[in-house]
Design a protein around this motif. Structure first.
Motif, PDB file in Angstrom:
ATOM      1  N   LYS A  10       2.003  -5.885 -11.722  1.00  0.00           N
ATOM      2  CA  LYS A  10       2.751  -6.411 -10.573  1.00  0.00           C
ATOM      3  C   LYS A  10       2.528  -5.544  -9.331  1.00  0.00           C
ATOM      4  O   LYS A  10       2.291  -6.058  -8.237  1.00  0.00           O
ATOM      5  N   ARG A  11       2.585  -4.239  -9.510  1.00  0.00           N
ATOM      6  CA  ARG A  11       2.388  -3.310  -8.378  1.00  0.00           C
ATOM      7  C   ARG A  11       1.012  -3.507  -7.746  1.00  0.00           C
ATOM      8  O   ARG A  11       0.879  -3.613  -6.524  1.00  0.00           O
ATOM      9  N   ALA A  12      -0.030  -3.542  -8.593  1.00  0.00           N
ATOM     10  CA  ALA A  12      -1.394  -3.688  -8.081  1.00  0.00           C
ATOM     11  C   ALA A  12      -1.566  -5.034  -7.381  1.00  0.00           C
ATOM     12  O   ALA A  12      -2.213  -5.120  -6.334  1.00  0.00           O
ATOM     13  N   ARG A  13      -0.984  -6.087  -7.950  1.00  0.00           N
ATOM     14  CA  ARG A  13      -1.074  -7.416  -7.316  1.00  0.00           C
ATOM     15  C   ARG A  13      -0.378  -7.411  -5.961  1.00  0.00           C
ATOM     16  O   ARG A  13      -0.913  -7.908  -4.968  1.00  0.00           O
ATOM     17  N   ARG A  14       0.799  -6.841  -5.914  1.00  0.00           N
ATOM     18  CA  ARG A  14       1.551  -6.814  -4.651  1.00  0.00           C
ATOM     19  C   ARG A  14       0.854  -5.977  -3.590  1.00  0.00           C
ATOM     20  O   ARG A  14       0.922  -6.308  -2.404  1.00  0.00           O
ATOM     21  N   GLU A  15       0.199  -4.896  -3.990  1.00  0.00           N
ATOM     22  CA  GLU A  15      -0.539  -4.090  -3.018  1.00  0.00           C
ATOM     23  C   GLU A  15      -1.678  -4.883  -2.387  1.00  0.00           C
ATOM     24  O   GLU A  15      -2.065  -4.609  -1.260  1.00  0.00           O
ATOM     25  N   ARG A  16      -2.219  -5.846  -3.120  1.00  0.00           N
ATOM     26  CA  ARG A  16      -3.259  -6.731  -2.569  1.00  0.00           C
ATOM     27  C   ARG A  16      -2.638  -7.852  -1.740  1.00  0.00           C
ATOM     28  O   ARG A  16      -3.355  -8.630  -1.129  1.00  0.00           O
ATOM     29  N   ARG A  17      -1.305  -7.943  -1.785  1.00  0.00           N
ATOM     30  CA  ARG A  17      -0.548  -8.994  -1.077  1.00  0.00           C
ATOM     31  C   ARG A  17      -0.932 -10.386  -1.584  1.00  0.00           C
ATOM     32  O   ARG A  17      -1.059 -11.332  -0.812  1.00  0.00           O
ATOM     33  N   TRP A  18      -1.115 -10.474  -2.905  1.00  0.00           N
ATOM     34  CA  TRP A  18      -1.436 -11.739  -3.541  1.00  0.00           C
ATOM     35  C   TRP A  18      -0.204 -12.249  -4.276  1.00  0.00           C
ATOM     36  O   TRP A  18       0.546 -11.471  -4.867  1.00  0.00           O
ATOM     37  N   SER A  19      -0.035 -13.547  -4.257  1.00  0.00           N
ATOM     38  CA  SER A  19       0.991 -14.167  -5.084  1.00  0.00           C
ATOM     39  C   SER A  19       0.485 -14.212  -6.522  1.00  0.00           C
ATOM     40  O   SER A  19      -0.699 -14.001  -6.785  1.00  0.00           O
TER      41      SER A  19
END
Length: 118
Positions: A10-19
């Motif tokens: 979740k952290r890595a996905r959010r850092e990419r600003r991806w849903s």
């Protein structure tokens, strides 16, 4: 305490600003699969874990275990990479270079085709 794998995804996905939907699209999986990984209800397969690390540009060891750095080691320079593959035939290098440019579904289709030639 180390974060759980689901929290690291979740952290890595959010850092990419991806849903979740965007990550799912890029991985060619469903959004509910990503939601299950991030909630901790299910873990991604080894294949998807490797793909997640590459796509999210994080270290595989960090993503899977929490050990090591979040960011992978820097890539080889062009000259280092060329030296690594100089033992290959030119056709093999061409194949690898082309394969690296394909989308995940295209890679799977190509591998299926190649395996059918055995």
């Amino acid at each position: 305490m180390l974060a759980m794998m689901n929290e690291r995804i979740k952290r890595a996905r959010r850092e990419r600003r991806w849903s979740q939907a965007e990550l799912a699209r890029r991985l060619s999986v469903t959004q509910p699969s990503v939601a299950e990984w991030e909630s901790g209800r299910k873990a991604p397969s080894m294949k998807n874990l490797v793909r997640l690390a590459k796509l999210l540009d994080v270290g595989f060891e960090w993503l899977s275990t929490g050990r090591g750095g979040m960011r992978p080691q820097p890539a080889l320079s062009v000259s280092e990479a060329a030296a690594t593959y100089e033992w290959m035939l030119p056709e093999e290098r061409r194949l690898l270079n082309t394969f690296a440019l394909l989308q995940p579904r295209q890679r799977e289709a190509l591998l299926g085709f190649l395996e059918s030639l055995k």
